[in-house]
Design an enzyme around this catalytic site. Structure first.
Site, PDB file in Angstrom:
ATOM      1  N   LYS A  36      13.097 -68.840 -53.979  1.00 11.82           N
ATOM      2  CA  LYS A  36      13.753 -67.543 -53.940  1.00 11.82           C
ATOM      3  C   LYS A  36      15.042 -67.634 -54.738  1.00 11.82           C
ATOM      4  O   LYS A  36      15.719 -68.659 -54.710  1.00 11.82           O
ATOM      5  CB  LYS A  36      14.093 -67.169 -52.486  1.00 11.82           C
ATOM      6  CG  LYS A  36      14.389 -65.704 -52.289  1.00 11.82           C
ATOM      7  CD  LYS A  36      13.117 -64.902 -52.202  1.00 11.82           C
ATOM      8  CE  LYS A  36      13.352 -63.503 -51.699  1.00 11.82           C
ATOM      9  NZ  LYS A  36      12.073 -62.788 -51.549  1.00 11.82           N
ATOM     10  N   GLY A 143      16.145 -50.016 -41.165  1.00 11.73           N
ATOM     11  CA  GLY A 143      16.081 -50.186 -42.623  1.00 11.73           C
ATOM     12  C   GLY A 143      14.969 -49.336 -43.202  1.00 11.73           C
ATOM     13  O   GLY A 143      13.799 -49.492 -42.833  1.00 11.73           O
ATOM     14  N   GLY A 145      14.271 -48.715 -46.657  1.00 17.52           N
ATOM     15  CA  GLY A 145      14.228 -48.899 -48.109  1.00 17.52           C
ATOM     16  C   GLY A 145      12.805 -49.033 -48.610  1.00 17.52           C
ATOM     17  O   GLY A 145      11.880 -48.355 -48.144  1.00 17.52           O
ATOM     18  N   VAL A 147      10.403 -50.999 -48.184  1.00 16.37           N
ATOM     19  CA  VAL A 147       9.325 -51.268 -47.225  1.00 16.37           C
ATOM     20  C   VAL A 147       9.412 -50.318 -46.027  1.00 16.37           C
ATOM     21  O   VAL A 147       8.397 -49.734 -45.603  1.00 16.37           O
ATOM     22  CB  VAL A 147       9.365 -52.727 -46.717  1.00 16.37           C
ATOM     23  CG1 VAL A 147       8.198 -52.995 -45.774  1.00 16.37           C
ATOM     24  CG2 VAL A 147       9.336 -53.712 -47.870  1.00 16.37           C
ATOM     25  N   TYR A 149      10.563 -47.335 -45.570  1.00 19.68           N
ATOM     26  CA  TYR A 149      10.179 -45.931 -45.766  1.00 19.68           C
ATOM     27  C   TYR A 149       8.646 -45.757 -45.822  1.00 19.68           C
ATOM     28  O   TYR A 149       8.104 -44.954 -45.055  1.00 19.68           O
ATOM     29  CB  TYR A 149      10.873 -45.387 -47.021  1.00 19.68           C
ATOM     30  CG  TYR A 149      10.419 -44.013 -47.393  1.00 19.68           C
ATOM     31  CD1 TYR A 149      10.669 -42.920 -46.571  1.00 19.68           C
ATOM     32  CD2 TYR A 149       9.707 -43.792 -48.568  1.00 19.68           C
ATOM     33  CE1 TYR A 149      10.229 -41.646 -46.907  1.00 19.68           C
ATOM     34  CE2 TYR A 149       9.269 -42.526 -48.911  1.00 19.68           C
ATOM     35  CZ  TYR A 149       9.528 -41.464 -48.079  1.00 19.68           C
ATOM     36  OH  TYR A 149       9.081 -40.209 -48.416  1.00 19.68           O
TER      37      TYR A 149
HETATM   38  P1  NAD Z   1      15.642 -52.505 -49.525  1.00 16.19           P
HETATM   39  O1  NAD Z   1      16.903 -53.042 -50.056  1.00 16.19           O
HETATM   40  O2  NAD Z   1      14.840 -51.559 -50.354  1.00 16.19           O
HETATM   41  O3  NAD Z   1      15.899 -51.771 -48.112  1.00 16.19           O
HETATM   42  C1  NAD Z   1      16.623 -52.350 -47.079  1.00 16.19           C
HETATM   43  C2  NAD Z   1      17.323 -51.206 -46.354  1.00 16.19           C
HETATM   44  O4  NAD Z   1      17.948 -51.718 -45.186  1.00 16.19           O
HETATM   45  C3  NAD Z   1      18.406 -50.524 -47.189  1.00 16.19           C
HETATM   46  O5  NAD Z   1      18.177 -49.144 -47.241  1.00 16.19           O
HETATM   47  C4  NAD Z   1      19.705 -50.868 -46.443  1.00 16.19           C
HETATM   48  O6  NAD Z   1      20.662 -49.827 -46.511  1.00 16.19           O
HETATM   49  C5  NAD Z   1      19.194 -51.060 -45.032  1.00 16.19           C
HETATM   50  N1  NAD Z   1      20.054 -51.873 -44.174  1.00 16.19           N
HETATM   51  C6  NAD Z   1      20.732 -53.010 -44.466  1.00 16.19           C
HETATM   52  N2  NAD Z   1      21.387 -53.466 -43.382  1.00 16.19           N
HETATM   53  C7  NAD Z   1      21.125 -52.586 -42.385  1.00 16.19           C
HETATM   54  C8  NAD Z   1      21.489 -52.506 -41.018  1.00 16.19           C
HETATM   55  N3  NAD Z   1      22.272 -53.441 -40.450  1.00 16.19           N
HETATM   56  N4  NAD Z   1      21.042 -51.469 -40.273  1.00 16.19           N
HETATM   57  C9  NAD Z   1      20.256 -50.522 -40.828  1.00 16.19           C
HETATM   58  N5  NAD Z   1      19.854 -50.550 -42.118  1.00 16.19           N
HETATM   59  C10 NAD Z   1      20.280 -51.567 -42.884  1.00 16.19           C
HETATM   60  O7  NAD Z   1      14.747 -53.776 -49.102  1.00 16.19           O
HETATM   61  P2  NAD Z   1      13.178 -53.814 -48.827  1.00 16.19           P
HETATM   62  O8  NAD Z   1      12.478 -54.187 -50.090  1.00 16.19           O
HETATM   63  O9  NAD Z   1      12.760 -52.599 -48.078  1.00 16.19           O
HETATM   64  O10 NAD Z   1      13.077 -55.088 -47.874  1.00 16.19           O
HETATM   65  C11 NAD Z   1      13.416 -54.992 -46.497  1.00 16.19           C
HETATM   66  C12 NAD Z   1      13.251 -56.347 -45.835  1.00 16.19           C
HETATM   67  O11 NAD Z   1      11.892 -56.802 -45.981  1.00 16.19           O
HETATM   68  C13 NAD Z   1      14.106 -57.469 -46.440  1.00 16.19           C
HETATM   69  O12 NAD Z   1      14.465 -58.393 -45.437  1.00 16.19           O
HETATM   70  C14 NAD Z   1      13.179 -58.119 -47.422  1.00 16.19           C
HETATM   71  O13 NAD Z   1      13.558 -59.455 -47.724  1.00 16.19           O
HETATM   72  C15 NAD Z   1      11.874 -58.053 -46.654  1.00 16.19           C
HETATM   73  N6  NAD Z   1      10.700 -58.118 -47.497  1.00 16.19           N
HETATM   74  C16 NAD Z   1      10.540 -57.227 -48.499  1.00 16.19           C
HETATM   75  C17 NAD Z   1       9.388 -57.292 -49.273  1.00 16.19           C
HETATM   76  C18 NAD Z   1       9.133 -56.305 -50.384  1.00 16.19           C
HETATM   77  O14 NAD Z   1       7.980 -56.231 -50.851  1.00 16.19           O
HETATM   78  N7  NAD Z   1      10.099 -55.524 -50.814  1.00 16.19           N
HETATM   79  C19 NAD Z   1       8.428 -58.282 -49.030  1.00 16.19           C
HETATM   80  C20 NAD Z   1       8.638 -59.171 -47.964  1.00 16.19           C
HETATM   81  C21 NAD Z   1       9.770 -59.078 -47.205  1.00 16.19           C
END
Ligand code: NAD
Length: 322
Positions: A36, A143, A145, A147, A149
């Site tokens: 990572k 959260g 974002g 994922v 949404y």
């Molecule tokens: P993202 O940045 O698009 O969304 C994360 C959201 O969480 C943001 O909108 C942010 O404002 C919000 N957030 C942060 N801290 C917060 C809190 N304390 N309370 C409420 N909201 C909060 O990220 P993502 O791509 O949606 O990923 C979300 C999680 O899933 C991360 O931990 C990421 O590592 C994990 N993940 C993502 C993927 C992927 O395909 N994107 C795959 C595996 C794991």
């Protein structure tokens, strides 16, 4: 990409995340090790030059590390990285090429991660609550974002009622307006009186302070490294909470970008790989119940055994960020 307070915080997070990727790839039976990258910075300020500089660093590793988007980065950012290195996946042009418009092969991994989390959450609900439908169940999503949404959309479509929180202004209002969710303050989302808690923000949210306040009977979400420490898996078990190990339930995205990187996979093949996630989780849940051990410990053991079978040596666990 995250504005880490210190470079030591960033290094600890990179180590925890890369260990998680090793375990995730092993459990998803992907022919990759685990790594990572973290970038210290505010994603609202990123520039094309930053992404290209990052791409040159990735390129200097000669393919030992392949990058893709995650928190704070997008498919557009990966397109910029791809200008200077071929060791990148999750590219916008791949999703445009996909045959299935609803679930194209490759591209943004967020919706594929959400699909795996949705199927895994349903498997956990079936196992812990004995229910095959989400109709009328209350789910708290932290959260909203890339994922969180799309996960909310799938949960709402199956009749779940949603409580949501996001620390970014405006994110929760969109989900409330579109899906009839109810917004709760970000600092209260973990302790809502719900059936399922889906952490989809950052890691280390489940610790000795938060676990006693969790009222959900199932924790199933996308965030990487949800447990601050190994013993938090034990604490969840003792509290009667079924925990879906993060790197098993959130593998949909890496399954997609992994297939995209290797080329030749169809959207249907990616989907059928993602559909194995609930099967794998149920195996972990059953073994945990049989052995009276935390699901997190069972998953770690399975991942380490699989890595050992490949001859790779797993990293030691780095301590939690907070
Ligand atoms: P993202 O940045 O698009 O969304 C994360 C959201 O969480 C943001 O909108 C942010 O404002 C919000 N957030 C942060 N801290 C917060 C809190 N304390 N309370 C409420 N909201 C909060 O990220 P993502 O791509 O949606 O990923 C979300 C999680 O899933 C991360 O931990 C990421 O590592 C994990 N993940 C993502 C993927 C992927 O395909 N994107 C795959 C595996 C794991």
């Amino acid at each position: 990409m995250w504005p880490y307070a210190t470079s030591s915080d960033a290094v600890v997070d990179a180590l925890r995340l890369s260990r998680g990727m090793s375990y995730k790839n092993a459990m998803a039976e992907l022919p990759f090790g685990g790594g990572k990258a973290v970038i210290i910075g505010d994603s609202r300020e990123k520039t094309r030059q930053w992404m290209e500089a990052f791409g040159r660093l990735v390129d200097s590793l000669g393919g030992r590390y392949i990058t893709a988007e995650d928190v704070g980065t997008t498919t557009t950012d990966m397109e910029q990285v791809a200008r200077v290195t071929r060791f990148v996946s999750g590219l916008a042009r791949e999703s445009a090429r996909g045959a299935d418009a609803a679930m194209p092969a490759g591209g943004d991994p967020g919706p594929k991660t959400a699909l795996g989390v949705f199927l895994g959450l349903k498997a956990a609900v079936r196992f812990r609550l004995g229910r095959s439908s989400l109709e009328g169940l209350k789910v708290a999503v932290q959260g909203l974002g890339g994922v969180g949404y799309p996960l909310c959309r799938q949960l709402a479509a199956e009749g779940a009622s949603l409580l949501v929180a996001d620390s970014r202004p405006g994110m929760a209002q969109r989900v409330c307006g579109e899906l009839g969710a109810r917004e709760v303050p970000a600092d209260a989302i973990l302790s809502q009186d719900v059936d399922v808690l889906a952490p989809c923000a950052l890691g280390a949210v489940l610790d000795s302070r938060s676990i006693p306040t969790v009222r959900a009977r199932v924790v199933a979400g996308a965030a990487n490294n949800q447990l601050a420490r190994d013993q938090d898996g034990e604490a969840l078990m003792r509290a009667g909470i079924l925990y879906a190990p993060d790197y098993v339930i959130n593998a949909g995205g890496i399954i997609s970008v992994g297939h995209e990187y290797r080329g030749g996979a169809t959207a249907a093949q990616v989907r059928s790989e993602i559909e194995k996630i609930p099967v794998r989780l149920t195996e972990i849940f059953e073994r945990a119940r049989r052995e009276g051990r935390p699901t997190s410990a069972i998953a770690d053991q399975m991942a380490i055994d699989r890595l050992a079978a490949t001859g790779l040596r797993p990293l030691q666990r780095a301590s939690a960020r907070n």
